[in-house]
Design a protein around this motif. Sequence first.
Motif, PDB file in Angstrom:
ATOM      1  N   VAL A 369     -11.676 -13.073  -6.631  1.00 40.29           N
ATOM      2  CA  VAL A 369     -11.373 -11.660  -6.851  1.00 40.29           C
ATOM      3  C   VAL A 369     -11.048 -11.004  -5.514  1.00 40.29           C
ATOM      4  CG1 VAL A 369     -12.253  -9.462  -7.745  1.00 40.29           C
ATOM      5  CG2 VAL A 369     -12.990 -11.625  -8.784  1.00 40.29           C
ATOM      6  N   LEU A 370     -10.070 -10.113  -5.539  1.00 39.49           N
ATOM      7  CA  LEU A 370      -9.774  -9.249  -4.402  1.00 39.49           C
ATOM      8  C   LEU A 370     -10.298  -7.852  -4.730  1.00 39.49           C
ATOM      9  CD1 LEU A 370      -8.364  -8.360  -1.774  1.00 39.49           C
ATOM     10  CD2 LEU A 370      -6.232  -8.182  -3.078  1.00 39.49           C
ATOM     11  N   LEU A 371     -11.138  -7.308  -3.847  1.00 39.36           N
ATOM     12  CA  LEU A 371     -11.657  -5.951  -4.032  1.00 39.36           C
ATOM     13  C   LEU A 371     -10.952  -5.011  -3.060  1.00 39.36           C
ATOM     14  CD1 LEU A 371     -15.311  -4.803  -4.518  1.00 39.36           C
ATOM     15  CD2 LEU A 371     -13.942  -3.722  -2.736  1.00 39.36           C
ATOM     16  N   VAL A 372     -10.513  -3.864  -3.555  1.00 38.52           N
ATOM     17  CA  VAL A 372      -9.904  -2.828  -2.719  1.00 38.52           C
ATOM     18  C   VAL A 372     -10.742  -1.570  -2.844  1.00 38.52           C
ATOM     19  CG1 VAL A 372      -7.846  -1.446  -2.258  1.00 38.52           C
ATOM     20  CG2 VAL A 372      -7.595  -3.811  -3.058  1.00 38.52           C
ATOM     21  N   TYR A 373     -11.342  -1.151  -1.716  1.00 41.99           N
ATOM     22  CA  TYR A 373     -12.148   0.071  -1.684  1.00 41.99           C
ATOM     23  C   TYR A 373     -11.382   1.138  -0.914  1.00 41.99           C
ATOM     24  CZ  TYR A 373     -15.672   3.397  -0.067  1.00 41.99           C
ATOM     25  OH  TYR A 373     -16.353   4.544   0.237  1.00 41.99           O
ATOM     26  N   LEU A 374     -11.113   2.252  -1.570  1.00 36.45           N
ATOM     27  CA  LEU A 374     -10.338   3.338  -0.971  1.00 36.45           C
ATOM     28  C   LEU A 374     -11.213   4.581  -0.854  1.00 36.45           C
ATOM     29  CD1 LEU A 374      -7.161   2.900  -3.199  1.00 36.45           C
ATOM     30  CD2 LEU A 374      -7.292   2.331  -0.775  1.00 36.45           C
ATOM     31  N   SER A 375     -11.556   4.941   0.368  1.00 35.50           N
ATOM     32  CA  SER A 375     -12.252   6.194   0.630  1.00 35.50           C
ATOM     33  C   SER A 375     -11.260   7.062   1.394  1.00 35.50           C
ATOM     34  CB  SER A 375     -13.508   5.940   1.472  1.00 35.50           C
ATOM     35  OG  SER A 375     -14.007   7.147   2.007  1.00 35.50           O
ATOM     36  N   ALA A 376     -10.599   7.967   0.688  1.00 37.51           N
ATOM     37  CA  ALA A 376      -9.473   8.665   1.313  1.00 37.51           C
ATOM     38  C   ALA A 376      -9.231  10.025   0.672  1.00 37.51           C
ATOM     39  CB  ALA A 376      -8.202   7.806   1.210  1.00 37.51           C
ATOM     40  N   THR A 377      -8.606  10.886   1.445  1.00 38.96           N
ATOM     41  CA  THR A 377      -8.216  12.202   0.968  1.00 38.96           C
ATOM     42  C   THR A 377      -7.187  12.060  -0.152  1.00 38.96           C
ATOM     43  OG1 THR A 377      -8.579  13.076   3.195  1.00 38.96           O
ATOM     44  CG2 THR A 377      -7.222  14.413   1.701  1.00 38.96           C
ATOM     45  N   GLY A 378      -7.311  12.890  -1.171  1.00 42.35           N
ATOM     46  CA  GLY A 378      -6.391  12.808  -2.304  1.00 42.35           C
ATOM     47  C   GLY A 378      -5.026  13.399  -1.997  1.00 42.35           C
ATOM     48  N   VAL A 379      -3.992  12.787  -2.566  1.00 38.53           N
ATOM     49  CA  VAL A 379      -2.622  13.307  -2.502  1.00 38.53           C
ATOM     50  C   VAL A 379      -2.212  13.641  -3.930  1.00 38.53           C
ATOM     51  CG1 VAL A 379      -0.232  12.818  -1.909  1.00 38.53           C
ATOM     52  CG2 VAL A 379      -2.069  11.918  -0.473  1.00 38.53           C
ATOM     53  N   ASP A 427       1.627   1.195  -6.474  1.00 30.63           N
ATOM     54  CA  ASP A 427       1.706   0.319  -5.301  1.00 30.63           C
ATOM     55  C   ASP A 427       0.810  -0.903  -5.446  1.00 30.63           C
ATOM     56  OD1 ASP A 427       3.516   1.931  -3.848  1.00 30.63           O
ATOM     57  OD2 ASP A 427       1.879   3.263  -3.249  1.00 30.63           O
ATOM     58  N   LEU A 428      -0.219  -0.793  -6.293  1.00 29.56           N
ATOM     59  CA  LEU A 428      -1.157  -1.909  -6.467  1.00 29.56           C
ATOM     60  C   LEU A 428      -0.772  -2.825  -7.625  1.00 29.56           C
ATOM     61  CD1 LEU A 428      -4.560  -0.060  -5.883  1.00 29.56           C
ATOM     62  CD2 LEU A 428      -3.282  -1.475  -4.270  1.00 29.56           C
ATOM     63  N   PHE A 429       0.195  -2.413  -8.425  1.00 35.56           N
ATOM     64  CA  PHE A 429       0.580  -3.216  -9.596  1.00 35.56           C
ATOM     65  C   PHE A 429       0.953  -4.667  -9.244  1.00 35.56           C
ATOM     66  CE2 PHE A 429       1.801   0.348 -12.827  1.00 35.56           C
ATOM     67  CZ  PHE A 429       0.499   0.826 -12.739  1.00 35.56           C
ATOM     68  N   PRO A 430       1.718  -4.913  -8.156  1.00 34.10           N
ATOM     69  CA  PRO A 430       2.079  -6.308  -7.862  1.00 34.10           C
ATOM     70  C   PRO A 430       0.875  -7.219  -7.635  1.00 34.10           C
ATOM     71  CG  PRO A 430       3.431  -4.795  -6.566  1.00 34.10           C
ATOM     72  CD  PRO A 430       2.358  -3.975  -7.225  1.00 34.10           C
ATOM     73  N   PHE A 431      -0.244  -6.628  -7.202  1.00 30.48           N
ATOM     74  CA  PHE A 431      -1.408  -7.445  -6.869  1.00 30.48           C
ATOM     75  C   PHE A 431      -2.298  -7.710  -8.078  1.00 30.48           C
ATOM     76  CE2 PHE A 431      -0.071  -4.971  -3.174  1.00 30.48           C
ATOM     77  CZ  PHE A 431       0.275  -6.009  -2.318  1.00 30.48           C
ATOM     78  N   THR A 432      -1.913  -7.178  -9.241  1.00 28.88           N
ATOM     79  CA  THR A 432      -2.675  -7.470 -10.462  1.00 28.88           C
ATOM     80  C   THR A 432      -2.299  -8.827 -11.043  1.00 28.88           C
ATOM     81  OG1 THR A 432      -1.068  -6.298 -11.862  1.00 28.88           O
ATOM     82  CG2 THR A 432      -2.921  -5.020 -11.015  1.00 28.88           C
ATOM     83  N   ARG A 433      -1.461  -9.577 -10.325  1.00 32.73           N
ATOM     84  CA  ARG A 433      -1.192 -10.964 -10.729  1.00 32.73           C
ATOM     85  C   ARG A 433      -2.421 -11.852 -10.540  1.00 32.73           C
ATOM     86  NH1 ARG A 433       3.698  -9.034  -8.785  1.00 32.73           N
ATOM     87  NH2 ARG A 433       5.583  -9.783  -9.857  1.00 32.73           N
ATOM     88  N   LYS A 434      -3.388 -11.354  -9.772  1.00 31.24           N
ATOM     89  CA  LYS A 434      -4.661 -12.050  -9.592  1.00 31.24           C
ATOM     90  C   LYS A 434      -5.775 -11.051  -9.898  1.00 31.24           C
ATOM     91  CE  LYS A 434      -2.904 -15.244  -6.051  1.00 31.24           C
ATOM     92  NZ  LYS A 434      -3.044 -15.731  -4.646  1.00 31.24           N
ATOM     93  N   PRO A 435      -6.996 -11.531 -10.158  1.00 29.61           N
ATOM     94  CA  PRO A 435      -8.092 -10.606 -10.487  1.00 29.61           C
ATOM     95  C   PRO A 435      -8.284  -9.542  -9.401  1.00 29.61           C
ATOM     96  CG  PRO A 435      -8.738 -12.868 -10.970  1.00 29.61           C
ATOM     97  CD  PRO A 435      -7.415 -12.951 -10.254  1.00 29.61           C
ATOM     98  N   LEU A 436      -8.315  -8.282  -9.818  1.00 24.33           N
ATOM     99  CA  LEU A 436      -8.346  -7.161  -8.875  1.00 24.33           C
ATOM    100  C   LEU A 436      -9.435  -6.168  -9.289  1.00 24.33           C
ATOM    101  CD1 LEU A 436      -6.840  -5.963  -6.393  1.00 24.33           C
ATOM    102  CD2 LEU A 436      -5.381  -4.728  -8.009  1.00 24.33           C
ATOM    103  N   PHE A 437     -10.289  -5.827  -8.325  1.00 23.19           N
ATOM    104  CA  PHE A 437     -11.394  -4.895  -8.541  1.00 23.19           C
ATOM    105  C   PHE A 437     -11.196  -3.731  -7.572  1.00 23.19           C
ATOM    106  CE2 PHE A 437     -15.653  -3.168  -8.507  1.00 23.19           C
ATOM    107  CZ  PHE A 437     -16.225  -3.541  -9.722  1.00 23.19           C
ATOM    108  N   ILE A 438     -11.009  -2.520  -8.101  1.00 25.76           N
ATOM    109  CA  ILE A 438     -10.631  -1.374  -7.276  1.00 25.76           C
ATOM    110  C   ILE A 438     -11.716  -0.298  -7.358  1.00 25.76           C
ATOM    111  CG2 ILE A 438      -8.880   0.417  -6.887  1.00 25.76           C
ATOM    112  CD1 ILE A 438      -6.936  -1.445  -8.494  1.00 25.76           C
ATOM    113  N   ILE A 439     -12.069   0.253  -6.202  1.00 24.30           N
ATOM    114  CA  ILE A 439     -12.988   1.396  -6.149  1.00 24.30           C
ATOM    115  C   ILE A 439     -12.256   2.510  -5.417  1.00 24.30           C
ATOM    116  CG2 ILE A 439     -15.206   2.265  -5.333  1.00 24.30           C
ATOM    117  CD1 ILE A 439     -16.200  -0.652  -5.312  1.00 24.30           C
ATOM    118  N   VAL A 440     -12.128   3.659  -6.055  1.00 30.46           N
ATOM    119  CA  VAL A 440     -11.425   4.795  -5.447  1.00 30.46           C
ATOM    120  C   VAL A 440     -12.392   5.958  -5.323  1.00 30.46           C
ATOM    121  CG1 VAL A 440      -9.430   6.321  -5.525  1.00 30.46           C
ATOM    122  CG2 VAL A 440      -9.277   4.030  -6.536  1.00 30.46           C
ATOM    123  N   ASP A 441     -12.689   6.350  -4.082  1.00 24.23           N
ATOM    124  CA  ASP A 441     -13.549   7.502  -3.814  1.00 24.23           C
ATOM    125  C   ASP A 441     -12.676   8.576  -3.178  1.00 24.23           C
ATOM    126  OD1 ASP A 441     -15.508   9.311  -3.169  1.00 24.23           O
ATOM    127  OD2 ASP A 441     -16.950   7.784  -2.542  1.00 24.23           O
TER     128      ASP A 441
END
Length: 613
Positions: A369-379, A427-441
Motif C-alpha cells: 500500500v502507498l499512503l499519502v498524508y496531506l496536511s495543507a491549506t485548502g484551495v 491528480d491522484l487518480f493515476p496512482f489508484t492502479r495500486k492500493p492507495l490510502f489517503i489522509i487529507v487534513d
Amino acid sequence: MPVCPHWTLTDSVHTAIFAHWTHLTAHIHLPSLDTSSSLEILLTPGAMTGVGTEDDIPLGERKTVTDFCYLLDKSKQLFNGLRDLPQYGHKQWQSYFGRTFDVYTKLWKFQQQHRQVLDNRYGLKRWQIGEVASKIGQLYYHYYLRTSETSYLNEAFSFYSAIRQRSYYYQVNKEDRPELVVKKLRYYARYIVVCLLLNKMDLVKVLVKELSEEIEDYTQRFNTEDQLEWNLVLQEVAAFIEADPVMVLNDDNAVVITSNRLSEGGVPQLEQGMVVGQLTLADALIIGNCNNQVKFSELTIDMFRMLQALEREPVNLATQMNKPGTLQEPSEKPAKRENPHKYLLYKPTFSQLYTFLSASFKELPANSVLLVYLSATGVFPTGHSDYEGPYDFGGVLTNSNRDVVNGETVQKRNQAQKEMHCLHPGDLFPFTRKPLFIIVDSSNSTAYKNFSNLFGQPVVCLLSPTVYPKSMQDQSQRGSLFTLFLYSPLMAFLYVCGLSSLRQGMWEKGQELLRKAYRDIGQMLTRSRAIDQAFLQFYGDEFLRLLLIRFVFCSATLRMHKLFRESRSFPESYPQLPKQDTVESNLLQKHILELAAMLDVQGLFYDGTLDSY
C-alpha cells in the motif's frame, strides 16, 4: 560547558554504543567501524601541539600525514556528495552511502594506528575529532530518513551524546573563528532534532538552554549577520516543545513523556474468523504545507505527529544482544520491515510532490500500500461549471515558490482557469492502479469526497473536518485536531474537553478504556455487512488498522460533543462508512461516555441516541 577531566567512556556506555553499532552494521550490511578501538580514539585526549617543520618530519611520518589528509578530504568529498543524491527511490543512494561509511571506517582505523604522529605532526584538534563524530551522527540520521528505521536514530543519538559529554567543541569558543562556532551551533540543532524524534524532551530543554547561551556568546563576540536566523531557530524549537495541548503529570507534578509510536499490544489483534486483506503498508508520503503552523527543521507539528504514528517504538539494541560487544549477527532476523518507508516533504511544489509520488508508486512492492498524508491549506474552486469533475472541487495547496518572474509571483491570467498550485483529487487518480490510502487534513478536505476508483484496487480517503468550533481554531498553529486524534486519541479527547493536564494514573486508566473501545471498533468494522471492502483490504496492516480505528473513534467523539454542531465539523471518508455500524454505534457511544465520566466531563457530550443529527 565544563571540560570533563575523564576522557574515556564508562564500561556500560561503551558497551551500549558498541552493541548499537555492531548490531546495526551486521543487520544492514554496512561497513562496520571497529568501535572498540574507534571510540577509544574518539574519547581519548591527545597532544594537540608540537607540529614540526617539514624538514624535521621523517619521510614515513610525512607520508602518514599525507595519507590522513587524503582520507579526510575524501570523507568530506563523499559526505558533501550526499546532498546531490536523488531524494526519491530506494536504491540509487545505497551504494554511495556504503562508500561513505567505508571511507569513515578507514579514517577511524588510520587515526588508531597513527594517532601519536597525527597529534605531533598534524596538530589534530579535539574539535576536528568532534567534527568527524558529528558527520557519523549525521550519516546515521540521514540513513534513518532514507530507511525510516528508528534504530538508526539511536545510533545518531549515541554519537551526538558522546560529543557533548566529552566537550569536543569546548575549545572552539576560544578561537577567533566564527565558522567553527557555527559548526558547534549546527551540531546542537541536529542533536535537538534527533532528541525530538526520540521523545527525549527533558534533554531537549537542556540542549535548547545550552544552545541559547552559545548563540548569545556567538553574537556578542562576532559581528554576525545571522543572529536573527539563530534566534528564529530557538523560537521554533521552543514552540515545538510546547505544541502538545495536554501534559501528563506524575505525583511530583513533573511532566511524564508519553510516546505515541506503535507499541506491542497497542493495536487490536486480528481475531479468528476475521476476513481481511493481506496488504502491507510499504511507503508513505508525509506532506506538510500549512501556513503558520509550528515547525522545526522543515518538519511541521502535523508531519512530526504523523511520522510517529507510522513507526514502531525504537528498540534498545544493547539489550537485544546476547553478548554485548560481539560481532555475532542476530540468529533471527525480523520477518518483515519494522516501519513503512517514508518521504517527508515540507512545502513541496506540485512537480516535486508528483516526482516523489511517481517514484514511490514505481517501486511499490507487490501486495503493498502507498499512503499519502496531506496536511495543507485548502484551495477552493473559483466558480462552478456545468460539469463538475475531479478538477472542479479544488484541493490542497502546493508550493508556488518556483513560479516567480522578476521577483513577483506570476498571477493567473484568467480566473476561470484551475489553480495550478493545487493537488486536485484528479491528480491522484493515476496512482489508484495500486492500493492507495489517503489522509487529507485540510480546510478543503471534502474535495476528496469526489474521488473515483477507476481500476478496482482498494482506495480509502480519510478526510478531516473543514470547520472547527472557535475555541479549537485559536489553537490551529499548534497542529490540527484531526491529526492529533490519529496520533494520540486520548490527548485529543482531553483537548476537546478543555483539559490541559492529567495525572499519570488517570492517563493509564484512560488508555485502558481506549483499548477496549479499539477492540470493539475493530469488530464493528470487520462484522459490518454494509461496509465497503476497501476498508477490510487495508485492515490487515497494523498501522492502517490503527489509523482506521482512531478515525472511527474521532468521528464518534465529535458527533457526540456539544460544541461540534455543524456537519462540516465531522470527519468524512471515501467510500463512506456505514454510520449505524461504526461512528454512530450505541456501543461506541457508551465507551465515549464512560471515558467522559472518568474525566468528569460528561456534561460536554450528548447522552442517548443520535437520531436527531
